[in-house]
Write a protein that holds these residues in place. Sequence first.
Motif, PDB file in Angstrom:
ATOM      1  N   LEU A   1     -17.319  22.921  37.732  1.00 35.82           N
ATOM      2  CA  LEU A   1     -18.555  23.478  37.187  1.00 35.82           C
ATOM      3  C   LEU A   1     -18.284  24.818  36.499  1.00 35.82           C
ATOM      4  O   LEU A   1     -18.845  25.110  35.441  1.00 35.82           O
ATOM      5  CB  LEU A   1     -19.594  23.650  38.297  1.00 35.82           C
ATOM      6  N   GLN A   2     -17.412  25.617  37.091  1.00 35.22           N
ATOM      7  CA  GLN A   2     -17.080  26.915  36.513  1.00 35.22           C
ATOM      8  C   GLN A   2     -16.239  26.766  35.245  1.00 35.22           C
ATOM      9  O   GLN A   2     -16.549  27.354  34.201  1.00 35.22           O
ATOM     10  CB  GLN A   2     -16.324  27.760  37.544  1.00 35.22           C
ATOM     11  N   GLU A   3     -15.174  25.968  35.343  1.00 40.60           N
ATOM     12  CA  GLU A   3     -14.223  25.857  34.237  1.00 40.60           C
ATOM     13  C   GLU A   3     -14.768  25.090  33.034  1.00 40.60           C
ATOM     14  O   GLU A   3     -14.510  25.446  31.887  1.00 40.60           O
ATOM     15  CB  GLU A   3     -12.936  25.176  34.726  1.00 40.60           C
ATOM     16  N   LEU A   4     -15.517  24.025  33.305  1.00 37.66           N
ATOM     17  CA  LEU A   4     -15.991  23.169  32.211  1.00 37.66           C
ATOM     18  C   LEU A   4     -17.368  23.554  31.680  1.00 37.66           C
ATOM     19  O   LEU A   4     -17.660  23.357  30.498  1.00 37.66           O
ATOM     20  CB  LEU A   4     -16.023  21.702  32.671  1.00 37.66           C
ATOM     21  N   TYR A   5     -18.223  24.105  32.557  1.00 37.95           N
ATOM     22  CA  TYR A   5     -19.606  24.334  32.150  1.00 37.95           C
ATOM     23  C   TYR A   5     -20.104  25.755  32.395  1.00 37.95           C
ATOM     24  O   TYR A   5     -21.270  26.062  32.120  1.00 37.95           O
ATOM     25  CB  TYR A   5     -20.524  23.342  32.884  1.00 37.95           C
TER      26      TYR A   5
END
Length: 223
Positions: free
Chosen positions: A119-123
């Motif tokens: 969730l952090q890295e992609l969005y």
Amino acid sequence: MSQQPNSSSSSSSSSSSSSSDKTKPIPRYYALFPTTLPLGPPPSGPFDIDIRALRREFLRLQAASHPDFHHSANQFDSNSNGNSDESLLQRRKAEATSSLINSAYKTLSSPLLRAQYLLQELYGVDLAGDESTDYQNGSDPTLLMTVLEAREQIDEAKTEADLEPVRVENEARIKESEEKLSEAFASEDVEAATRECVKLRYWMGIREGCDEWEEGKGFVMHH
């Protein structure tokens, strides 16, 4: 004369956007394990991971990058060439690499930490930081009631056997959340993934509460 929409321009823009999505950089932790995770993160690869395969690759990587291995090899070189500064630099690099591999393995081997990482890295959704409070405060009443009931049952338990119904129900909830996370990441449904990740944090907290239970100790919520 009215102008017709430039379909080629629209198509080009759409193609460019699609191409941009496909060329999104692979998150660093996934790139460290090309054998276990050849397809990368969702949606190109699955959310679920073969933990045994991940551990095998982790052990191989750690063996190759372990600081003690580099220290022994470089100590021999420094004795031969007197290049102690380069030996120290190589050891520090090995330590940094080993630490990164450890962090990556710890994160990817846990469905909860993996979901938070994706969730952090992609969005750009930070559920491990300050933003997590906002999402938790917006949780539905049913979720909060379930957590409070589980907490009460753990508090009132007199023996390990009293905890068994709580464990069984909670493990079923964990399995369901992991399945929903897999579906959400596969379809790039960020809202659903965020919602389920928050739930999973609570379920994992209940699991830890059961594991750490001691008579008369009381329940400590982990999330």
